[in-house]
Design an enzyme around this catalytic site. Structure first.
Site, mmCIF file in Angstrom:
data_model
loop_
_atom_site.group_PDB
_atom_site.id
_atom_site.type_symbol
_atom_site.label_atom_id
_atom_site.label_comp_id
_atom_site.label_asym_id
_atom_site.label_seq_id
_atom_site.Cartn_x
_atom_site.Cartn_y
_atom_site.Cartn_z
ATOM 1 N N HIS A 82 0.811 -1.216 0.000
ATOM 2 C CA HIS A 82 0.000 0.000 0.000
ATOM 3 C C HIS A 82 0.843 1.263 0.000
ATOM 4 C CE1 HIS A 82 0.310 0.152 4.523
ATOM 5 N NE2 HIS A 82 0.178 1.447 4.307
ATOM 6 N N ASP A 127 0.077 -7.456 1.681
ATOM 7 C CA ASP A 127 0.583 -6.083 1.762
ATOM 8 C C ASP A 127 2.106 -6.067 1.819
ATOM 9 O OD1 ASP A 127 0.548 -3.366 1.826
ATOM 10 O OD2 ASP A 127 -0.219 -3.171 3.880
ATOM 11 N N GLN A 213 0.805 6.008 11.509
ATOM 12 C CA GLN A 213 0.958 6.481 10.135
ATOM 13 C C GLN A 213 2.399 6.892 9.828
ATOM 14 O OE1 GLN A 213 -2.045 6.316 11.380
ATOM 15 N NE2 GLN A 213 -2.472 5.101 9.554
ATOM 16 N N GLY A 214 2.892 6.414 8.712
ATOM 17 C CA GLY A 214 4.271 6.686 8.314
ATOM 18 C C GLY A 214 5.227 5.566 8.684
ATOM 19 N N ASP A 215 4.756 4.640 9.506
ATOM 20 C CA ASP A 215 5.561 3.456 9.846
ATOM 21 C C ASP A 215 5.313 2.321 8.862
ATOM 22 O OD1 ASP A 215 6.732 4.560 12.147
ATOM 23 O OD2 ASP A 215 4.959 4.075 13.328
ATOM 24 N N SER A 216 4.262 2.452 8.095
ATOM 25 C CA SER A 216 3.902 1.397 7.155
ATOM 26 C C SER A 216 5.077 0.981 6.307
ATOM 27 C CB SER A 216 2.795 1.871 6.225
ATOM 28 O OG SER A 216 1.559 1.689 6.831
HETATM 29 N N1 ARG Z 1 -1.011 2.204 7.206
HETATM 30 C C1 ARG Z 1 -0.150 2.994 8.041
HETATM 31 C C2 ARG Z 1 0.897 3.668 7.177
HETATM 32 O O1 ARG Z 1 0.682 3.757 5.983
HETATM 33 C C3 ARG Z 1 0.358 2.215 9.212
HETATM 34 C C4 ARG Z 1 -0.680 2.131 10.240
HETATM 35 C C5 ARG Z 1 -0.333 1.239 11.367
HETATM 36 N N2 ARG Z 1 -1.359 1.431 12.338
HETATM 37 C C6 ARG Z 1 -1.390 0.801 13.508
HETATM 38 N N3 ARG Z 1 -2.335 1.114 14.325
HETATM 39 N N4 ARG Z 1 -0.466 -0.090 13.853
HETATM 40 O O2 ARG Z 1 1.829 4.261 7.676
#
Ligand code: ARG
Length: 269
Positions: A82, A127, A213-216
């Site tokens: 993603h 993913d 967010q941003g850790d993905s």
């Molecule tokens: N989808 C998020 C990203 O693009 C990562 C989210 C992780 N969330 C969580 N609650 N662990 O950075």
């Protein structure tokens, strides 16, 4: 950031009310399930963590679209599907490696040449993606789990993403430990979990520690029986960040180990 029909599909399945609460966007995009969406809201790094030491996780990579990753080989970064928009030639991504401080003059910055998104990725599960770099980076790589035996215990997560839900991206790499949450328990929180493809971790009762967010795309890892780091997950999604009752959801790396290996071979290692 472009829209992700697949992300919307999953959100539809969850329901529009839950949509607002989901926070899965890549840094800089609005919060959604695995998939960035347009919007100015900064992505929420690791919540409840502490700064990592320089050199502690030498294979950690920051990607310019606002995601994390890990060196799978010296010239291939493993990240989340993603975080990328498809497969093919792509020279638009910059990987920053070798530093905990993204502003350091010591940072190693290398452009991408190709992206390979998981075959069949449609916004739910699968993913993972690989990014081929323009040149090899001379840093350690992170071994990936090729069987489920390490899908338990306490994991470490790391990233430059938000340190609170809705918070900004970080200059310094953060890290935290999160316990494994079994599939049945995780499915109690997320009816749309894909147990064979996703692995959950977090403090179910209290919340407080999580990726955000941003850790993905960044790795979730632990020590193997030889005392070496091994990657068991890829940061994928969750409802909000660090909320009680809502663990983080990670791509189950062992499930895709052979697919990832073939994909890397097709990129020329
Ligand atoms: N989808 C998020 C990203 O693009 C990562 C989210 C992780 N969330 C969580 N609650 N662990 O950075």
């Amino acid at each position: 950031m472009r829209n992700h029909p697949q992300a919307l599909r999953r959100i539809t399945a969850i329901g529009t009310v839950a949509l607002a609460a989901l926070s899965l966007q890549v840094g800089g995009a609005a919060a959604q399930d695995p998939g960035p969406t347009p919007g100015p809201t900064p992505g929420p790094s690791v919540v409840g963590g502490v700064p990592a030491a320089q050199g502690e996780f030498p294979w950690m990579v920051r990607l310019s679209m606002g995601c994390g990753g890990a060196l799978y080989t010296h010239q291939i970064v493993l990240t989340a599907a993603h975080c990328v928009s498809g497969s093919g030639a792509n020279t638009s991504i910059t990987a920053t490696a070798g530093v905990v401080d993204l502003n350091s003059s010591q940072a190693i910055k290398v452009k991408s040449t190709r992206v390979l998104q998981a075959p069949g990725y449609n916004g739910s599960g699968k993913d993972w993606a690989l990014i081929k770099l323009a040149r090899p980076i001379n840093l350690p790589t992170l071994k990936t789990a090729d069987n489920p035996s390490y899908n338990n215990g306490t994991f470490t997560v790391a990233g430059w993403g938000a340190t609170s839900e809705g918070g900004g991206q970080q200059r310094y790499l953060q890290k935290a430990d999160v316990p494994f949450v079994d599939d049945a328990t995780c499915q109690g929180a997320y009816g749309n979990l894909i147990p064979g493809e996703e692995i959950c971790a977090g403090l179910l009762d209290t919340g407080g520690v999580d990726t955000c967010q941003g850790d993905s795309g960044g790795p979730m890892f632990r020590k193997d029986d030889s005392g070496n780091w091994i990657q068991v997950g890829i940061t994928s999604w969750g409802q909000g960040c660090a909320r009680p009752g809502y663990p983080g959801v990670y791509t189950e790396v062992s499930t895709f180990a052979s697919d990832i290996a073939s994909a890397a071979a097709s990129l020329g290692g």
